[in-house]
Design a protein around this motif. Sequence first.
Motif, mmCIF file in Angstrom:
data_model
loop_
_atom_site.group_PDB
_atom_site.id
_atom_site.type_symbol
_atom_site.label_atom_id
_atom_site.label_comp_id
_atom_site.label_asym_id
_atom_site.label_seq_id
_atom_site.Cartn_x
_atom_site.Cartn_y
_atom_site.Cartn_z
ATOM 1 N N UNK A 110 0.689 -1.604 0.226
ATOM 2 C CA UNK A 110 -0.467 0.231 0.520
ATOM 3 C C UNK A 110 0.780 1.400 0.513
ATOM 4 N N UNK A 111 0.312 2.321 -0.563
ATOM 5 C CA UNK A 111 1.284 3.439 -0.155
ATOM 6 C C UNK A 111 1.456 3.857 0.919
ATOM 7 N N UNK A 112 0.476 3.393 2.118
ATOM 8 C CA UNK A 112 1.060 3.478 3.144
ATOM 9 C C UNK A 112 2.342 2.850 3.778
ATOM 10 N N UNK A 113 2.351 1.549 3.523
ATOM 11 C CA UNK A 113 3.457 0.586 3.823
ATOM 12 C C UNK A 113 4.744 1.167 3.153
ATOM 13 N N UNK A 114 5.179 2.184 1.798
ATOM 14 C CA UNK A 114 6.027 2.446 0.965
ATOM 15 C C UNK A 114 6.078 3.884 1.620
ATOM 16 N N UNK A 115 5.169 4.491 1.988
ATOM 17 C CA UNK A 115 5.894 5.893 2.832
ATOM 18 C C UNK A 115 6.856 5.566 4.286
ATOM 19 N N UNK A 116 6.298 4.508 4.610
ATOM 20 C CA UNK A 116 6.395 3.925 5.992
ATOM 21 C C UNK A 116 8.211 3.563 6.059
ATOM 22 N N UNK A 117 8.139 2.762 4.472
ATOM 23 C CA UNK A 117 9.370 2.133 3.926
ATOM 24 C C UNK A 117 10.819 3.280 3.543
ATOM 25 N N UNK A 118 9.930 4.390 3.298
ATOM 26 C CA UNK A 118 10.739 5.328 2.958
ATOM 27 C C UNK A 118 11.177 6.359 4.094
ATOM 28 N N UNK A 119 10.108 6.379 4.592
ATOM 29 C CA UNK A 119 10.480 7.668 6.491
ATOM 30 C C UNK A 119 11.777 6.754 6.417
ATOM 31 N N UNK A 120 12.028 5.315 6.551
ATOM 32 C CA UNK A 120 13.073 4.571 7.800
ATOM 33 C C UNK A 120 14.515 4.364 6.991
ATOM 34 N N UNK A 121 13.936 4.826 5.512
ATOM 35 C CA UNK A 121 15.049 5.123 5.213
ATOM 36 C C UNK A 121 15.977 6.472 4.821
ATOM 37 N N UNK A 122 15.185 7.003 4.546
ATOM 38 C CA UNK A 122 15.759 8.645 5.447
ATOM 39 C C UNK A 122 15.752 8.616 6.669
ATOM 40 N N UNK A 123 15.882 7.864 7.650
ATOM 41 C CA UNK A 123 15.805 7.452 9.044
ATOM 42 C C UNK A 123 17.365 6.438 9.456
ATOM 43 N N UNK A 124 17.472 6.082 8.467
ATOM 44 C CA UNK A 124 18.760 5.294 8.185
ATOM 45 C C UNK A 124 19.750 5.897 7.397
ATOM 46 N N UNK A 125 19.849 6.585 6.776
ATOM 47 C CA UNK A 125 20.274 6.857 5.335
ATOM 48 C C UNK A 125 21.063 8.131 6.905
ATOM 49 N N UNK A 126 20.208 9.350 7.609
ATOM 50 C CA UNK A 126 20.609 9.678 8.930
ATOM 51 C C UNK A 126 21.245 9.648 8.999
ATOM 52 N N UNK A 127 21.544 8.200 10.255
ATOM 53 C CA UNK A 127 22.746 8.032 10.646
ATOM 54 C C UNK A 127 23.768 7.693 10.324
ATOM 55 N N UNK A 128 23.465 7.371 9.173
ATOM 56 C CA UNK A 128 25.117 7.058 8.451
ATOM 57 C C UNK A 128 25.859 7.532 7.895
ATOM 58 N N UNK A 129 25.440 9.130 7.818
ATOM 59 C CA UNK A 129 26.044 10.413 7.207
ATOM 60 C C UNK A 129 26.374 10.382 8.331
ATOM 61 N N UNK A 130 25.320 10.779 9.893
ATOM 62 C CA UNK A 130 26.254 11.114 11.035
ATOM 63 C C UNK A 130 27.758 9.847 11.369
ATOM 64 N N UNK A 131 27.459 8.831 11.187
ATOM 65 C CA UNK A 131 28.813 7.903 10.873
ATOM 66 C C UNK A 131 30.386 8.325 9.833
ATOM 67 N N UNK A 132 29.196 8.849 8.593
ATOM 68 C CA UNK A 132 29.874 9.427 7.794
ATOM 69 C C UNK A 132 30.896 10.850 8.693
ATOM 70 N N UNK A 133 30.515 11.260 9.253
ATOM 71 C CA UNK A 133 30.592 12.318 9.455
ATOM 72 C C UNK A 133 32.068 12.439 10.496
ATOM 73 N N UNK A 134 31.600 11.192 11.349
ATOM 74 C CA UNK A 134 32.975 10.967 12.193
ATOM 75 C C UNK A 134 33.810 10.619 11.569
ATOM 76 N N UNK A 135 33.939 9.511 10.618
ATOM 77 C CA UNK A 135 34.769 8.873 9.915
ATOM 78 C C UNK A 135 35.775 10.702 9.347
#
Length: 217
Positions: A110-135
Amino acid sequence: MNSQAPTERQWLLTSIISGVGASVTYLVSILVPLPSLQASYLLFMLFGPCFCCTMCSLYQYHRVRHETVPLQLGIMLLVLAGAINTVMAAMQGALRIYFENLPHEPEVVSEATRTAWKMGMHSGNSLQMGVDVAWDYFVLTGMILLGIALAGHEMFGRWFGWSAIALGAAGMVFNGWTFPDPPGSAGLLDVGPLCAGWFTILVIRMIMIFRSKGGLE
């Protein structure tokens, strides 16, 4: 001093081999199309261990004649940077591969499920960007300290040391200014490729020293 030459030579050769390995794994993983994302990220994850081995071996070679506080601290930070890079690469690969393998067809989810997945991807990407800055901060701080140490080594010289200091300082300023976004996305200079070029030149310089008797006597 001649009694130290065999050990010195072995450490320098080890640093060269692992340095070439770090350069190859990094360049191939980002420039060469591989059969799968898994292959690209697994290869990229090898960069960190190779980088750590390069720095540890360089320290053993360098300390024979120039044991200094900046050398010890710089190598320590660079080894930690290599470990952080591997964590970052694993996070990037796991996130991308996992979310790309999820179904995206409207008739399946469903559209709601895809939206939730996109939000999860955004959250995970934000975390790895923080690790990137640490590197970035670990490798840039390590570069500054290593540059101070190399500037006093007759086989590297002041220009080599000061160029590392300048790149490291510029990178820290730019990364801090645009945090958490990368400097390049904010229209500022991304010193990452320049730093990669500096480390490549470092490996080339080590090869030249290895071939020179003066560097090992």
